[in-house]
Write a protein that holds these residues in place. Sequence first.
Motif, PDB file in Angstrom:
ATOM      1  N   ALA A  96      42.254  41.695  50.675  1.00 40.68           N
ATOM      2  CA  ALA A  96      42.371  42.783  49.703  1.00 40.68           C
ATOM      3  C   ALA A  96      43.273  42.375  48.537  1.00 40.68           C
ATOM      4  CB  ALA A  96      42.918  44.030  50.391  1.00 40.68           C
ATOM      5  N   ARG A  97      44.402  41.681  48.821  1.00 41.33           N
ATOM      6  CA  ARG A  97      45.299  41.230  47.754  1.00 41.33           C
ATOM      7  C   ARG A  97      44.618  40.192  46.874  1.00 41.33           C
ATOM      8  NH1 ARG A  97      49.106  41.267  52.031  1.00 41.33           N
ATOM      9  NH2 ARG A  97      48.848  39.004  52.278  1.00 41.33           N
ATOM     10  N   TRP A  98      43.862  39.315  47.510  1.00 39.12           N
ATOM     11  CA  TRP A  98      43.130  38.283  46.775  1.00 39.12           C
ATOM     12  C   TRP A  98      42.127  38.926  45.806  1.00 39.12           C
ATOM     13  CZ3 TRP A  98      38.984  34.649  49.252  1.00 39.12           C
ATOM     14  CH2 TRP A  98      38.681  33.616  48.369  1.00 39.12           C
ATOM     15  N   ALA A  99      41.373  39.911  46.326  1.00 41.84           N
ATOM     16  CA  ALA A  99      40.396  40.603  45.477  1.00 41.84           C
ATOM     17  C   ALA A  99      41.097  41.375  44.365  1.00 41.84           C
ATOM     18  CB  ALA A  99      39.553  41.548  46.338  1.00 41.84           C
ATOM     19  N   GLU A 100      42.218  41.988  44.682  1.00 41.76           N
ATOM     20  CA  GLU A 100      42.975  42.743  43.682  1.00 41.76           C
ATOM     21  C   GLU A 100      43.480  41.820  42.572  1.00 41.76           C
ATOM     22  OE1 GLU A 100      44.353  46.141  41.966  1.00 41.76           O
ATOM     23  OE2 GLU A 100      43.269  46.052  43.878  1.00 41.76           O
ATOM     24  N   ASN A 101      43.961  40.662  42.922  1.00 44.86           N
ATOM     25  CA  ASN A 101      44.441  39.702  41.932  1.00 44.86           C
ATOM     26  C   ASN A 101      43.296  39.202  41.037  1.00 44.86           C
ATOM     27  OD1 ASN A 101      46.602  38.184  40.795  1.00 44.86           O
ATOM     28  ND2 ASN A 101      45.879  36.364  41.895  1.00 44.86           N
ATOM     29  N   ALA A 102      42.124  38.986  41.691  1.00 50.11           N
ATOM     30  CA  ALA A 102      40.962  38.526  40.917  1.00 50.11           C
ATOM     31  C   ALA A 102      40.448  39.595  39.966  1.00 50.11           C
ATOM     32  CB  ALA A 102      39.859  38.088  41.870  1.00 50.11           C
ATOM     33  N   SER A 103      40.641  40.855  40.337  1.00 51.28           N
ATOM     34  CA  SER A 103      40.129  41.949  39.491  1.00 51.28           C
ATOM     35  C   SER A 103      40.836  42.020  38.138  1.00 51.28           C
ATOM     36  CB  SER A 103      40.284  43.280  40.230  1.00 51.28           C
ATOM     37  OG  SER A 103      41.655  43.644  40.344  1.00 51.28           O
ATOM     38  N   LYS A 104      42.019  41.412  38.031  1.00 51.75           N
ATOM     39  CA  LYS A 104      42.800  41.503  36.800  1.00 51.75           C
ATOM     40  C   LYS A 104      42.171  40.723  35.645  1.00 51.75           C
ATOM     41  CE  LYS A 104      47.139  42.174  39.310  1.00 51.75           C
ATOM     42  NZ  LYS A 104      48.472  41.624  39.620  1.00 51.75           N
ATOM     43  N   ILE A 105      41.304  39.786  35.959  1.00 53.36           N
ATOM     44  CA  ILE A 105      40.663  39.017  34.882  1.00 53.36           C
ATOM     45  C   ILE A 105      39.188  39.388  34.718  1.00 53.36           C
ATOM     46  CG2 ILE A 105      42.253  37.083  35.193  1.00 53.36           C
ATOM     47  CD1 ILE A 105      39.919  35.554  36.507  1.00 53.36           C
ATOM     48  N   LEU A 106      38.757  40.490  35.349  1.00 51.30           N
ATOM     49  CA  LEU A 106      37.349  40.866  35.234  1.00 51.30           C
ATOM     50  C   LEU A 106      36.976  41.212  33.793  1.00 51.30           C
ATOM     51  CD1 LEU A 106      34.633  41.379  36.539  1.00 51.30           C
ATOM     52  CD2 LEU A 106      35.383  43.702  37.099  1.00 51.30           C
ATOM     53  N   ASP A 107      37.881  41.902  33.083  1.00 48.17           N
ATOM     54  CA  ASP A 107      37.599  42.220  31.668  1.00 48.17           C
ATOM     55  C   ASP A 107      37.413  40.939  30.869  1.00 48.17           C
ATOM     56  OD1 ASP A 107      37.498  44.990  31.589  1.00 48.17           O
ATOM     57  OD2 ASP A 107      39.673  45.174  31.588  1.00 48.17           O
ATOM     58  N   LEU A 108      38.284  39.956  31.097  1.00 53.04           N
ATOM     59  CA  LEU A 108      38.187  38.695  30.384  1.00 53.04           C
ATOM     60  C   LEU A 108      36.899  37.961  30.736  1.00 53.04           C
ATOM     61  CD1 LEU A 108      39.539  36.596  28.525  1.00 53.04           C
ATOM     62  CD2 LEU A 108      40.675  35.687  30.562  1.00 53.04           C
ATOM     63  N   VAL A 109      36.539  37.970  32.034  1.00 51.15           N
ATOM     64  CA  VAL A 109      35.293  37.327  32.460  1.00 51.15           C
ATOM     65  C   VAL A 109      34.094  37.947  31.757  1.00 51.15           C
ATOM     66  CG1 VAL A 109      33.748  36.979  34.430  1.00 51.15           C
ATOM     67  CG2 VAL A 109      36.197  36.565  34.685  1.00 51.15           C
ATOM     68  N   LYS A 110      34.061  39.262  31.719  1.00 55.51           N
ATOM     69  CA  LYS A 110      32.945  39.959  31.071  1.00 55.51           C
ATOM     70  C   LYS A 110      32.894  39.641  29.579  1.00 55.51           C
ATOM     71  CE  LYS A 110      31.903  44.149  32.148  1.00 55.51           C
ATOM     72  NZ  LYS A 110      31.995  45.594  32.341  1.00 55.51           N
ATOM     73  N   HIS A 111      34.073  39.634  28.955  1.00 57.75           N
ATOM     74  CA  HIS A 111      34.123  39.368  27.519  1.00 57.75           C
ATOM     75  C   HIS A 111      33.664  37.958  27.205  1.00 57.75           C
ATOM     76  CE1 HIS A 111      36.114  38.094  23.759  1.00 57.75           C
ATOM     77  NE2 HIS A 111      35.777  39.327  23.344  1.00 57.75           N
ATOM     78  N   GLU A 112      34.193  36.979  27.928  1.00 56.96           N
ATOM     79  CA  GLU A 112      33.826  35.598  27.670  1.00 56.96           C
ATOM     80  C   GLU A 112      32.356  35.342  27.984  1.00 56.96           C
ATOM     81  OE1 GLU A 112      35.640  33.230  26.300  1.00 56.96           O
ATOM     82  OE2 GLU A 112      37.255  34.688  26.002  1.00 56.96           O
ATOM     83  N   HIS A 113      31.899  35.967  29.030  1.00 61.26           N
ATOM     84  CA  HIS A 113      30.490  35.801  29.410  1.00 61.26           C
ATOM     85  C   HIS A 113      29.580  36.363  28.331  1.00 61.26           C
ATOM     86  CE1 HIS A 113      26.696  36.656  31.520  1.00 61.26           C
ATOM     87  NE2 HIS A 113      26.997  35.566  32.229  1.00 61.26           N
TER      88      HIS A 113
END
Length: 456
Positions: A58-75
């Motif tokens: 859960a912590r791993w997924a939570e940490n990864a969620s912090k860059i989801l906006d950046l991933v979407k933007h760059e993609h």
Amino acid sequence: MAWVIDLIPISKGKFQDLKAKLILSYLSVMITIFSLSGLVVYQIIAHHLYKQFEEHMARWAENASKILDLVKHEHKEYYQETVSSLTLTDLINKAESKNQVTSKNLFAEKNQSIQWFNEKHQLLIQEGNLSNNWLTFPTNKQTQNYDKEKHLFSLILPVYSNNKPNTLIGYIKVTESTLTLEKNLKLLQWSLIFTGIFTLALSTIGGIFLTQKSLKPIKASFEELKQFTADASHELRTPLTVISTSTDVILSHPEKIDALDLNKIKAITSATKQMTILVSDLLLLARMDNHEKKQEKELINIPIDEMWEDLLDFTQIKAEEKKITLESHLINHVFVKGNISHLQRLFSNILNNAIQYTDEGGKVIVTIEKNYPNVLIKIKDTGIGIKETELKHIFQRFWRGEEGRNHRREGSGLGLAIAEKITLNYGGKITVSSELGKGSLFSIYLPLSFCDEAKN
């Protein structure tokens, strides 16, 4: 005196049985305690490890969620042609430069995998190659899945916008192999098993030692009780003989006895005879308890078919008085190694018992069969029978069933106990089956003598 004699049947062999039962009972309790304790410990630790594993995911997924906006933007900006051209390293470097996230726990190891999805469930980027093909996207909260066959644990976390809390922006899926966790649990399992076995072995040694220590004073007490019974029975024979002789002499001159005293003297004579029989039975049991296994030189080969012929002839008069039919099916040349007086006592006790508890017009059947390596003697009667609940008590000393007491007042209750003791002392066994109101069947198994085997 009865309570004393009740203790005496615990002979050397029965002490060994008692010792074995105590040790087995102790081991059964210890095995149960160790098993339940080990199971509880295993369940608690396993639950804790699984919970830690889930929290880590859960912590791993939570940490990864912090860059989801950046991933979407760059993609969207640069990598619409192919997902594979978007590298996680580039994204993390940009995120770190903006202080959005640290690279810790974002790179997947060989036993891990992490995936970023947009709100339309489209894969944007993936780190690692593990996948269990499980894609059940939740709407409100994270969901998890454990694939036992592939040994994979997956967690999907819905991600919402920081600016718009109720706006879903995508999903994070993390997957990790559970082989290490399962290996640790298996190691824990075997550790508990080996620890339990080692502890049980030590407990067994301790249990045997404590059982021996605890039985020593008890055994000594029983030995003293057996010796006391033997001595008391022996000493009682002399005064009883004197009383019996005196009353017989008095009764030989009835003309010199007052009529009022005659019945009293007869009662004394009858009671004395009954006491003499009782003391003789007690002395016989005490001697057999002290010498459970006869020396080989004291035993002889006895043809029990001839012994039964004599016994049936002798008992025929008593059977005719009660109009009971005696029937026999004997075979010749059947030898048993033993003591003549003991075997006569064994057979006569069972036969007399059958006649005494069979009503007039009944039948008693004696059968001898070879049941190698034993000879089987069956004594069947059509008497009053024995209740099923009382069958387990009939060989106890001084025990008499309710029907038996109502049918026959005299007797000490030692006849069947003596019969069983003799049978066991000669390496045999005696069993009984009965039906109330229909009769009983006593089966006596005794080892065949080598003389009988040679004749065959």
